[in-house]
Design a protein around this motif. Structure first.
Motif, PDB file in Angstrom:
ATOM      1  N   THR A  76      45.474  30.756  27.861  1.00 59.82           N
ATOM      2  CA  THR A  76      46.386  29.664  27.525  1.00 59.82           C
ATOM      3  C   THR A  76      47.847  30.092  27.534  1.00 59.82           C
ATOM      4  OG1 THR A  76      46.352  30.110  25.136  1.00 59.82           O
ATOM      5  CG2 THR A  76      44.595  28.725  26.022  1.00 59.82           C
ATOM      6  N   THR A  77      48.137  31.331  27.890  1.00 56.32           N
ATOM      7  CA  THR A  77      49.506  31.838  27.807  1.00 56.32           C
ATOM      8  C   THR A  77      50.066  32.135  29.186  1.00 56.32           C
ATOM      9  OG1 THR A  77      48.798  34.145  27.567  1.00 56.32           O
ATOM     10  CG2 THR A  77      49.052  32.857  25.556  1.00 56.32           C
ATOM     11  N   GLU A  78      51.360  31.872  29.337  1.00 54.51           N
ATOM     12  CA  GLU A  78      52.067  32.222  30.558  1.00 54.51           C
ATOM     13  C   GLU A  78      52.736  33.578  30.370  1.00 54.51           C
ATOM     14  OE1 GLU A  78      53.748  28.584  32.710  1.00 54.51           O
ATOM     15  OE2 GLU A  78      53.956  28.036  30.586  1.00 54.51           O
ATOM     16  N   LEU A 125      45.092  28.516  48.613  1.00 50.57           N
ATOM     17  CA  LEU A 125      44.023  27.548  48.334  1.00 50.57           C
ATOM     18  C   LEU A 125      42.849  28.195  47.610  1.00 50.57           C
ATOM     19  CD1 LEU A 125      44.057  25.441  51.622  1.00 50.57           C
ATOM     20  CD2 LEU A 125      44.799  24.726  49.336  1.00 50.57           C
ATOM     21  N   VAL A 126      42.626  29.493  47.845  1.00 55.72           N
ATOM     22  CA  VAL A 126      41.583  30.198  47.091  1.00 55.72           C
ATOM     23  C   VAL A 126      41.912  30.169  45.593  1.00 55.72           C
ATOM     24  CG1 VAL A 126      40.518  32.445  46.669  1.00 55.72           C
ATOM     25  CG2 VAL A 126      40.929  31.682  49.016  1.00 55.72           C
ATOM     26  N   VAL A 127      43.170  30.414  45.258  1.00 53.12           N
ATOM     27  CA  VAL A 127      43.585  30.391  43.853  1.00 53.12           C
ATOM     28  C   VAL A 127      43.564  28.971  43.306  1.00 53.12           C
ATOM     29  CG1 VAL A 127      45.443  30.952  42.241  1.00 53.12           C
ATOM     30  CG2 VAL A 127      44.971  32.470  44.168  1.00 53.12           C
ATOM     31  N   VAL A 128      43.935  28.006  44.122  1.00 51.93           N
ATOM     32  CA  VAL A 128      43.878  26.603  43.689  1.00 51.93           C
ATOM     33  C   VAL A 128      42.446  26.217  43.339  1.00 51.93           C
ATOM     34  CG1 VAL A 128      44.152  24.206  44.446  1.00 51.93           C
ATOM     35  CG2 VAL A 128      45.959  25.891  44.917  1.00 51.93           C
ATOM     36  N   LEU A 129      41.494  26.650  44.168  1.00 50.98           N
ATOM     37  CA  LEU A 129      40.079  26.381  43.872  1.00 50.98           C
ATOM     38  C   LEU A 129      39.674  27.048  42.569  1.00 50.98           C
ATOM     39  CD1 LEU A 129      37.274  25.332  44.646  1.00 50.98           C
ATOM     40  CD2 LEU A 129      36.945  27.424  45.994  1.00 50.98           C
ATOM     41  N   ALA A 130      40.096  28.300  42.370  1.00 54.93           N
ATOM     42  CA  ALA A 130      39.788  28.996  41.118  1.00 54.93           C
ATOM     43  C   ALA A 130      40.412  28.266  39.930  1.00 54.93           C
ATOM     44  CB  ALA A 130      40.289  30.435  41.187  1.00 54.93           C
ATOM     45  N   ALA A 131      41.632  27.764  40.103  1.00 59.40           N
ATOM     46  CA  ALA A 131      42.303  27.044  39.026  1.00 59.40           C
ATOM     47  C   ALA A 131      41.572  25.746  38.687  1.00 59.40           C
ATOM     48  CB  ALA A 131      43.748  26.751  39.415  1.00 59.40           C
ATOM     49  N   TRP A 132      40.996  25.112  39.690  1.00 53.90           N
ATOM     50  CA  TRP A 132      40.244  23.885  39.444  1.00 53.90           C
ATOM     51  C   TRP A 132      38.964  24.166  38.655  1.00 53.90           C
ATOM     52  CZ3 TRP A 132      35.406  22.046  41.049  1.00 53.90           C
ATOM     53  CH2 TRP A 132      35.174  20.687  40.822  1.00 53.90           C
ATOM     54  N   VAL A 133      38.333  25.306  38.947  1.00 52.25           N
ATOM     55  CA  VAL A 133      37.089  25.676  38.262  1.00 52.25           C
ATOM     56  C   VAL A 133      37.367  26.240  36.865  1.00 52.25           C
ATOM     57  CG1 VAL A 133      35.073  27.219  38.386  1.00 52.25           C
ATOM     58  CG2 VAL A 133      35.939  26.116  40.453  1.00 52.25           C
ATOM     59  N   ILE A 184      52.013  33.171  44.218  1.00 53.38           N
ATOM     60  CA  ILE A 184      52.782  31.964  43.924  1.00 53.38           C
ATOM     61  C   ILE A 184      51.868  30.854  43.408  1.00 53.38           C
ATOM     62  CG2 ILE A 184      52.694  30.898  46.220  1.00 53.38           C
ATOM     63  CD1 ILE A 184      55.606  30.094  45.812  1.00 53.38           C
ATOM     64  N   ALA A 185      50.628  30.828  43.889  1.00 54.07           N
ATOM     65  CA  ALA A 185      49.686  29.831  43.374  1.00 54.07           C
ATOM     66  C   ALA A 185      49.304  30.129  41.929  1.00 54.07           C
ATOM     67  CB  ALA A 185      48.433  29.790  44.249  1.00 54.07           C
ATOM     68  N   ALA A 186      49.236  31.413  41.590  1.00 55.77           N
ATOM     69  CA  ALA A 186      48.827  31.797  40.230  1.00 55.77           C
ATOM     70  C   ALA A 186      49.969  31.712  39.237  1.00 55.77           C
ATOM     71  CB  ALA A 186      48.257  33.217  40.240  1.00 55.77           C
ATOM     72  N   THR A 187      51.191  32.046  39.673  1.00 56.92           N
ATOM     73  CA  THR A 187      52.319  32.129  38.734  1.00 56.92           C
ATOM     74  C   THR A 187      53.293  30.976  38.849  1.00 56.92           C
ATOM     75  OG1 THR A 187      53.715  33.390  40.263  1.00 56.92           O
ATOM     76  CG2 THR A 187      52.201  34.641  38.867  1.00 56.92           C
ATOM     77  N   ARG A 188      53.278  30.267  39.980  1.00 62.55           N
ATOM     78  CA  ARG A 188      54.269  29.241  40.298  1.00 62.55           C
ATOM     79  C   ARG A 188      55.675  29.821  40.286  1.00 62.55           C
ATOM     80  NH1 ARG A 188      51.319  24.442  40.287  1.00 62.55           N
ATOM     81  NH2 ARG A 188      49.220  25.217  40.747  1.00 62.55           N
ATOM     82  N   ASP A 189      55.803  31.075  40.655  1.00 63.49           N
ATOM     83  CA  ASP A 189      57.101  31.716  40.691  1.00 63.49           C
ATOM     84  C   ASP A 189      57.276  32.436  42.024  1.00 63.49           C
ATOM     85  OD1 ASP A 189      59.024  34.143  40.176  1.00 63.49           O
ATOM     86  OD2 ASP A 189      59.448  32.659  38.630  1.00 63.49           O
ATOM     87  N   ALA A 217      49.281  21.276  42.655  1.00 66.21           N
ATOM     88  CA  ALA A 217      47.876  21.665  42.474  1.00 66.21           C
ATOM     89  C   ALA A 217      47.642  22.138  41.036  1.00 66.21           C
ATOM     90  CB  ALA A 217      47.517  22.771  43.459  1.00 66.21           C
ATOM     91  N   PRO A 218      46.387  22.238  40.589  1.00 67.28           N
ATOM     92  CA  PRO A 218      46.102  22.737  39.243  1.00 67.28           C
ATOM     93  C   PRO A 218      46.628  24.154  39.058  1.00 67.28           C
ATOM     94  CG  PRO A 218      44.145  21.749  40.230  1.00 67.28           C
ATOM     95  CD  PRO A 218      45.165  21.856  41.315  1.00 67.28           C
ATOM     96  N   GLU A 219      47.073  24.466  37.843  1.00 68.35           N
ATOM     97  CA  GLU A 219      47.558  25.805  37.528  1.00 68.35           C
ATOM     98  C   GLU A 219      46.408  26.689  37.060  1.00 68.35           C
ATOM     99  OE1 GLU A 219      51.522  26.107  35.474  1.00 68.35           O
ATOM    100  OE2 GLU A 219      51.035  24.027  34.996  1.00 68.35           O
ATOM    101  N   LEU A 220      46.572  27.987  37.276  1.00 69.01           N
ATOM    102  CA  LEU A 220      45.589  28.957  36.785  1.00 69.01           C
ATOM    103  C   LEU A 220      45.903  29.238  35.323  1.00 69.01           C
ATOM    104  CD1 LEU A 220      43.168  30.547  37.934  1.00 69.01           C
ATOM    105  CD2 LEU A 220      44.705  32.485  38.248  1.00 69.01           C
TER     106      LEU A 220
END
Length: 437
Positions: free
Chosen positions: A104-106, A253-261, A380-385, A420-423
């Motif tokens: 739950t933490t960034e 997209l691999v990370v986006v899928l992981a973030a969705w799950v 970038i998908a995992a951190t949005r940075d 997309a959903p965040e991790l």
């Protein structure tokens, strides 16, 4: 220390009344900035040192006592299950409960109370040493922020909490990744502050001082920088932009899928209510995954990523796909089952394996470009940075001509991930429960 100025600075280089910070104030505040940078690096170094010592005991010394090795299948399962049990006991019963759930933490957030620091530090050391697929970044940033706030508050009350946390975060990123520039640029407040007038470099002065001090201190202490030398990309070809974009977007997209799950897996573990139960179960599953994926898919992943990059020819496409898939599942399990740790280092390993896989399947893509694009896309998908994504990718491949391509390739990749959903597990989506849950 003399109080720096009659106005509290609201950001890295601006007074609370929105005026540019004076030269005198920047010089005075550079003293705590450098000290925070040095202290943050020392704390990280000590944590790494303790984790490495414990790792040697758990995976090299103890197995021989029982007629096994660190790669014996039953030892991997047993050890990770016991690591899960130990962390579950700390999370459930120790004072501070090892802080909030890392899922739950960034990277940068409100500092925890100092009472959290001992249990959080012990938990991270056990996880790093025990083979859990998480990195130290989120917990060490929380630990350094808590310690910095507590120590600075004993000296002066004129430096605001937000600035102390910013400097501590920049320092820790500098020490972790060797990228003090990324540490200074990742905070939205830095960019937003430019609108208030004054030079951008005035606003980056203090975070750069902290980040640079952290990076240099870590190097002086013998820390290993993130950096490898891959086969250079060679002369630029227009097709590289297309291929690089496809690799980066596919990796993202691999990370986006992981973030969705991620929320579903997290909810399933936490439905068991008690950390002793769901963290032990998580450790058992990590052990099974470690056997399936070999020890290459265990631990935080940076050293293992280096092994892949040093001898990429030793691995088939099938092995690389296995490494990436198992590590992705292990990351989801570890992050969902109450272990404390960050997600960037495992993501980097997955990105390296994915980039090497892309190169193996499509040899026309230069190795350094494939790895850099895959790591950047996943980060970038995992951190949005984007700053961390570009800096980490460049540090890994060490091929400067790749940089301008990354600056273009990151643009379509960002369009793919920005909505997309965040991790990350948002607390509002989690049922109310005790702090340790």
């Amino acid at each position: 220390m003399t109080d720096p100025a009659p106005h509290e600075p609201a950001s890295g280089g601006q007074d609370a009344d929105n005026r540019p910070m004076s030269l005198r104030t920047m010089l005075l505040l550079s003293i705590p900035a450098v000290l925070i940078g040095v202290g943050s690096a020392v704390v990280l170094w000590l944590l790494d040192l303790a984790a490495q010592w414990l790792q040697d005991v758990l995976w090299e010394t103890l197995p021989g006592v029982f007629g096994a090795t660190g790669e014996t299948w039953w030892w991997i399962i047993l050890m990770l299950t016991l690591v899960g049990l130990a962390i579950g006991l700390i999370v459930q019963f120790a004072p501070g409960h090892a802080g909030p759930d890392s899922a739950t933490t960034e990277l940068s957030g409100p500092p925890p109370k100092v009472v959290v620091v001992p249990s959080l530090a012990v938990t991270v050391i056990i996880g790093l040493a025990g083979g859990v697929s998480l990195g130290p970044e989120n917990p060490i940033m929380a630990i350094n922020a808590a310690l910095s706030v507590a120590l600075v508050a004993r000296i002066t009350t004129r430096i605001p909490l937000s600035l102390i946390v910013l400097l501590s975060s920049a320092a820790t990123i500098g020490a972790l990744f060797g990228t003090p520039v990324a540490g200074a640029l990742i905070f939205p407040g830095m960019v937003a502050a430019v609108r208030g007038g004054g030079s951008l470099w005035d606003k980056l002065f203090l975070p750069l001082a902290a980040g640079g001090a952290g990076a240099v201190t870590m190097l002086l202490l013998g820390g290993d920088p993130i950096g490898f030398s891959l086969e250079p990309m060679g002369p630029f070809q227009p097709g590289y932009l297309l291929w690089g974009s496809l690799v980066a977007i596919a990796a993202a997209l691999v990370v986006v899928l992981a973030a969705w799950v991620f929320p579903f897996v997290h909810r399933a573990f936490h439905a068991l209510k008690h950390p002793v139960i769901f963290t032990t179960l998580g450790g058992l599953l990590l052990g099974v995954l470690g056997v399936l994926g070999t020890p290459e898919t265990m631990f935080k992943g940076l050293e293992q990523a280096g092994t892949l990059l040093t001898h990429p020819e030793d691995y088939s496409a099938w092995q690389l796909a296995l490494f990436a898939g198992v590590k992705a599942v292990a990351l989801l399990v570890a992050a969902s089952a109450g272990f404390r740790g960050g997600r960037i280092f495992p993501i980097v390993f997955i990105g390296v394996a994915f980039g090497l896989l892309a190169n193996a399947l499509f040899p026309g893509i230069p190795l350094s470009l494939a790895v850099a694009c895959a790591v950047m896309g996943m980060t970038i998908a995992a951190t949005r940075d984007g700053w961390i994504a570009i800096f980490v990718a460049m540090a890994l491949v060490g091929d400067l001509p790749v940089l301008p391509l990354l600056c273009l390739i990151i643009l379509p990749t960002w369009l793919v991930v920005t909505r997309a959903p965040e991790l990350l597990i948002h607390r509002r989506a989690v049922d109310p429960r005790p702090e340790w849950a």
